[in-house]
Design a protein around this motif. Structure first.
Motif, PDB file in Angstrom:
ATOM      1  N   TYR A   1       0.804  -1.480  -0.180  1.00  0.00           N
ATOM      2  CA  TYR A   1      -0.110   0.095   0.092  1.00  0.00           C
ATOM      3  C   TYR A   1       0.840   1.307  -0.026  1.00  0.00           C
TER       4      TYR A   1
ATOM      5  N   TRP B   1      -7.485   5.298  -7.033  1.00  0.00           N
ATOM      6  CA  TRP B   1      -7.489   4.098  -6.685  1.00  0.00           C
ATOM      7  C   TRP B   1      -8.756   3.202  -6.680  1.00  0.00           C
TER       8      TRP B   1
ATOM      9  N   TRP C   1      -8.430   0.288  -9.532  1.00  0.00           N
ATOM     10  CA  TRP C   1      -7.583  -0.396  -8.727  1.00  0.00           C
ATOM     11  C   TRP C   1      -6.944  -1.482  -9.411  1.00  0.00           C
TER      12      TRP C   1
ATOM     13  N   PRO D   1      -1.938   2.574  -4.880  1.00  0.00           N
ATOM     14  CA  PRO D   1      -1.785   3.879  -3.733  1.00  0.00           C
ATOM     15  C   PRO D   1      -0.278   4.351  -4.068  1.00  0.00           C
TER      16      PRO D   1
ATOM     17  N   SER E   1      -0.493  -1.947  -7.847  1.00  0.00           N
ATOM     18  CA  SER E   1      -1.976  -2.379  -8.552  1.00  0.00           C
ATOM     19  C   SER E   1      -2.057  -3.712  -8.439  1.00  0.00           C
TER      20      SER E   1
END
Length: 216
Positions: free
Chosen positions: A89, A111, A115, A120, A125
């Protein structure tokens, strides 16, 4: 022959005492001691009549510690692989999702919207997780019996049994979802929509078996 019988059997690690927090790469301890988690997985393997020949995990303790305990109980090697780490993350690690949405709304919205291809800040991803998990999965193969100088198998009964044993993985949820994509051909939305219960078996074919299943 059942293509899953000698494939990869994976268990998500035991729960952790965090809720609503990004903790992908944080080394957060599981709520169960490693011995208890390993015992739960061992019971499940016994019920499935499965005895793995190798145990895999990431380096994070919530997976690595029960995997090491399992390997010792099973008399199997334990192999750590960085490709099996949970999703990163990045800058959001250790932060509550509610705080991220409040403090970084544009990045958070981007995001949520993309995603699969957007991670992030400084993180990964879904497709990046898929890439490293695919690399791991493609290298898996059933153990082979030793061969003599004339190319004939020199296999004892134990060799034959070992050759038929599946791989065991103590895994993170993100890695299990990526395996659904790479080993079963699921879409990412489908892989994400199905739950990933803790300490519950999920089985995947090895690469050669997956190819044979896809053949016309």
């Amino acid at each position: 022959m059942d293509p899953l019988a000698h494939g990869l059997i994976a268990f998500r690690h035991a729960p952790v005492a965090l809720s609503g927090v990004c903790y992908g790469r944080l080394d957060v301890a599981a709520e169960l001691p490693p011995e208890a988690a390993a015992a739960a997985i061992e019971r499940a393997l016994h019920e499935l009549c499965v005895r793995p020949g190798v145990v895999w995990s990431s380096r994070l303790s919530r997976c690595a510690l029960p995997a090491a305990e399992l390997a010792a109980r099973l008399g199997a090697p334990h192999t750590l692989d960085d490709r099996l780490a949970e999703i990163s993350y990045g800058a959001w690690e250790g932060r509550a999702f509610s705080d991220i949405e409040r403090d970084d709304p544009a990045a958070y919205a981007a995001w949520l919207d993309g995603w699969e291809r957007v991670g992030p800040p400084g993180g990964e991803s879904a497709l990046e997780v898929e890439s490293r998990v695919r690399s791991f999965w493609r290298e898996l193969s059933a153990p082979r019996a030793p061969r003599g100088v004339d190319g004939v198998d020199v296999a004892s009964d134990a060799d034959v049994a070992s050759r038929a044993r599946p791989h065991l993985l103590v895994a993170h949820a993100g890695v299990l979802r990526a395996l659904r994509v790479v080993a079963r051909g699921a879409s990412w939305p489908a892989a994400m929509s199905a739950p990933v219960p803790h300490l519950t078996a999920e089985r995947f074919p090895l690469p050669a078996s997956a190819l044979s299943l896809a053949a016309p």
